[in-house]
Design a protein around this motif. Sequence first.
Motif, mmCIF file in Angstrom:
data_model
loop_
_atom_site.group_PDB
_atom_site.id
_atom_site.type_symbol
_atom_site.label_atom_id
_atom_site.label_comp_id
_atom_site.label_asym_id
_atom_site.label_seq_id
_atom_site.Cartn_x
_atom_site.Cartn_y
_atom_site.Cartn_z
ATOM 1 N N ALA A 10 -21.288 12.663 52.500
ATOM 2 C CA ALA A 10 -21.961 13.400 51.433
ATOM 3 C C ALA A 10 -22.890 14.463 52.024
ATOM 4 O O ALA A 10 -22.945 15.595 51.536
ATOM 5 C CB ALA A 10 -22.743 12.447 50.541
ATOM 6 N N LYS A 11 -23.595 14.089 53.084
ATOM 7 C CA LYS A 11 -24.482 15.034 53.760
ATOM 8 C C LYS A 11 -23.681 16.208 54.320
ATOM 9 O O LYS A 11 -24.079 17.364 54.185
ATOM 10 C CB LYS A 11 -25.233 14.308 54.879
ATOM 11 C CG LYS A 11 -26.197 15.166 55.635
ATOM 12 C CD LYS A 11 -26.875 14.374 56.744
ATOM 13 C CE LYS A 11 -27.691 15.267 57.637
ATOM 14 N NZ LYS A 11 -28.220 14.565 58.799
ATOM 15 N N HIS A 12 -22.557 15.913 54.919
ATOM 16 C CA HIS A 12 -21.697 16.954 55.491
ATOM 17 C C HIS A 12 -21.157 17.872 54.399
ATOM 18 O O HIS A 12 -21.135 19.100 54.567
ATOM 19 C CB HIS A 12 -20.555 16.305 56.279
ATOM 20 C CG HIS A 12 -19.705 17.296 57.005
ATOM 21 N ND1 HIS A 12 -20.179 18.074 58.030
ATOM 22 C CD2 HIS A 12 -18.404 17.633 56.849
ATOM 23 C CE1 HIS A 12 -19.199 18.859 58.468
ATOM 24 N NE2 HIS A 12 -18.118 18.598 57.763
ATOM 25 N N ARG A 13 -20.739 17.289 53.270
ATOM 26 C CA ARG A 13 -20.242 18.119 52.156
ATOM 27 C C ARG A 13 -21.343 19.045 51.643
ATOM 28 O O ARG A 13 -21.091 20.209 51.338
ATOM 29 C CB ARG A 13 -19.716 17.238 51.030
ATOM 30 C CG ARG A 13 -18.329 16.674 51.290
ATOM 31 C CD ARG A 13 -17.720 16.077 50.035
ATOM 32 N NE ARG A 13 -18.493 14.949 49.517
ATOM 33 C CZ ARG A 13 -18.333 13.686 49.897
ATOM 34 N NH1 ARG A 13 -17.416 13.386 50.796
ATOM 35 N NH2 ARG A 13 -19.070 12.728 49.369
ATOM 36 N N LEU A 14 -22.560 18.538 51.552
ATOM 37 C CA LEU A 14 -23.690 19.345 51.104
ATOM 38 C C LEU A 14 -23.957 20.484 52.083
ATOM 39 O O LEU A 14 -24.152 21.635 51.667
ATOM 40 C CB LEU A 14 -24.933 18.469 50.957
ATOM 41 C CG LEU A 14 -26.221 19.195 50.560
ATOM 42 C CD1 LEU A 14 -26.058 19.864 49.201
ATOM 43 C CD2 LEU A 14 -27.392 18.233 50.548
ATOM 44 N N GLU A 15 -23.943 20.179 53.368
ATOM 45 C CA GLU A 15 -24.170 21.215 54.384
ATOM 46 C C GLU A 15 -23.092 22.292 54.311
ATOM 47 O O GLU A 15 -23.379 23.481 54.440
ATOM 48 C CB GLU A 15 -24.216 20.595 55.774
ATOM 49 C CG GLU A 15 -25.458 19.777 56.028
ATOM 50 C CD GLU A 15 -25.391 18.979 57.317
ATOM 51 O OE1 GLU A 15 -24.319 18.933 57.962
ATOM 52 O OE2 GLU A 15 -26.424 18.377 57.686
ATOM 53 N N GLU A 16 -21.850 21.874 54.111
ATOM 54 C CA GLU A 16 -20.753 22.842 53.990
ATOM 55 C C GLU A 16 -20.930 23.712 52.755
ATOM 56 O O GLU A 16 -20.706 24.925 52.806
ATOM 57 C CB GLU A 16 -19.407 22.117 53.939
ATOM 58 C CG GLU A 16 -18.965 21.561 55.272
ATOM 59 C CD GLU A 16 -17.621 20.864 55.192
ATOM 60 O OE1 GLU A 16 -17.237 20.401 54.097
ATOM 61 O OE2 GLU A 16 -16.947 20.777 56.231
ATOM 62 N N ALA A 17 -21.329 23.115 51.639
ATOM 63 C CA ALA A 17 -21.549 23.871 50.409
ATOM 64 C C ALA A 17 -22.691 24.872 50.602
ATOM 65 O O ALA A 17 -22.597 26.029 50.161
ATOM 66 C CB ALA A 17 -21.856 22.928 49.248
ATOM 67 N N GLN A 18 -23.750 24.450 51.279
ATOM 68 C CA GLN A 18 -24.868 25.355 51.543
ATOM 69 C C GLN A 18 -24.437 26.504 52.456
ATOM 70 O O GLN A 18 -24.840 27.651 52.251
ATOM 71 C CB GLN A 18 -26.034 24.587 52.158
ATOM 72 C CG GLN A 18 -26.711 23.655 51.184
ATOM 73 C CD GLN A 18 -27.717 22.724 51.842
ATOM 74 O OE1 GLN A 18 -27.631 22.448 53.046
ATOM 75 N NE2 GLN A 18 -28.666 22.236 51.052
ATOM 76 N N LYS A 24 -21.664 33.588 50.991
ATOM 77 C CA LYS A 24 -21.486 34.396 49.782
ATOM 78 C C LYS A 24 -22.649 35.352 49.588
ATOM 79 O O LYS A 24 -22.457 36.523 49.251
ATOM 80 C CB LYS A 24 -21.371 33.507 48.541
ATOM 81 C CG LYS A 24 -20.027 32.888 48.323
ATOM 82 C CD LYS A 24 -20.032 32.100 47.029
ATOM 83 C CE LYS A 24 -18.739 31.360 46.816
ATOM 84 N NZ LYS A 24 -18.757 30.574 45.568
ATOM 85 N N GLU A 25 -23.872 34.865 49.818
ATOM 86 C CA GLU A 25 -25.052 35.709 49.680
ATOM 87 C C GLU A 25 -25.029 36.844 50.691
ATOM 88 O O GLU A 25 -25.364 37.986 50.365
ATOM 89 C CB GLU A 25 -26.323 34.877 49.849
ATOM 90 C CG GLU A 25 -26.585 33.937 48.700
ATOM 91 C CD GLU A 25 -27.719 32.957 48.973
ATOM 92 O OE1 GLU A 25 -28.410 33.090 50.017
ATOM 93 O OE2 GLU A 25 -27.925 32.055 48.139
ATOM 94 N N ARG A 26 -24.639 36.538 51.929
ATOM 95 C CA ARG A 26 -24.565 37.577 52.967
ATOM 96 C C ARG A 26 -23.537 38.630 52.599
ATOM 97 O O ARG A 26 -23.779 39.833 52.737
ATOM 98 C CB ARG A 26 -24.189 36.952 54.318
ATOM 99 C CG ARG A 26 -25.362 36.574 55.169
ATOM 100 C CD ARG A 26 -24.983 36.280 56.619
ATOM 101 N NE ARG A 26 -23.745 35.546 56.816
ATOM 102 C CZ ARG A 26 -23.631 34.221 56.820
ATOM 103 N NH1 ARG A 26 -24.679 33.474 56.619
ATOM 104 N NH2 ARG A 26 -22.472 33.643 57.023
ATOM 105 N N LYS A 27 -22.371 38.188 52.127
ATOM 106 C CA LYS A 27 -21.319 39.137 51.749
ATOM 107 C C LYS A 27 -21.765 40.004 50.581
ATOM 108 O O LYS A 27 -21.510 41.208 50.559
ATOM 109 C CB LYS A 27 -20.026 38.398 51.406
ATOM 110 C CG LYS A 27 -19.276 37.917 52.613
ATOM 111 C CD LYS A 27 -17.942 37.307 52.235
ATOM 112 C CE LYS A 27 -17.180 36.897 53.480
ATOM 113 N NZ LYS A 27 -15.810 36.476 53.164
ATOM 114 N N ALA A 28 -22.434 39.397 49.605
ATOM 115 C CA ALA A 28 -22.920 40.154 48.453
ATOM 116 C C ALA A 28 -23.958 41.181 48.892
ATOM 117 O O ALA A 28 -23.952 42.329 48.432
ATOM 118 C CB ALA A 28 -23.502 39.210 47.399
ATOM 119 N N ARG A 29 -24.850 40.786 49.796
ATOM 120 C CA ARG A 29 -25.877 41.712 50.293
ATOM 121 C C ARG A 29 -25.218 42.856 51.054
ATOM 122 O O ARG A 29 -25.566 44.032 50.870
ATOM 123 C CB ARG A 29 -26.862 40.973 51.202
ATOM 124 C CG ARG A 29 -27.934 41.886 51.761
ATOM 125 C CD ARG A 29 -28.949 41.108 52.615
ATOM 126 N NE ARG A 29 -30.016 41.966 53.054
ATOM 127 C CZ ARG A 29 -30.020 42.658 54.188
ATOM 128 N NH1 ARG A 29 -28.998 42.582 55.025
ATOM 129 N NH2 ARG A 29 -31.043 43.417 54.511
#
Length: 65
Positions: A10-18, A24-29
């Motif tokens: 679960a921790k790994h999935r959260l880290e991957e999602a983050q 996505k934020e970097r690409k949008a910027r």
Amino acid sequence: MEDRIKLEQAKHRLEEAQARDRQKERKARTHRLIREGAALERVLPQIKDVDLDELELYLKTKLRE
């Protein structure tokens, strides 16, 4: 033991999602900065030949007027 594995997963999935969100934020910027630069270049075509520091100073001066 099984709970620890599930917790790690679960921790790994959260880290991957983050990480995906940050990407996505970097690409949008990046996309926004490219579009803004293109708009600036359309309005002031001569900026292609201007040093970045000079451009920044010019914009600060003009936008304060």
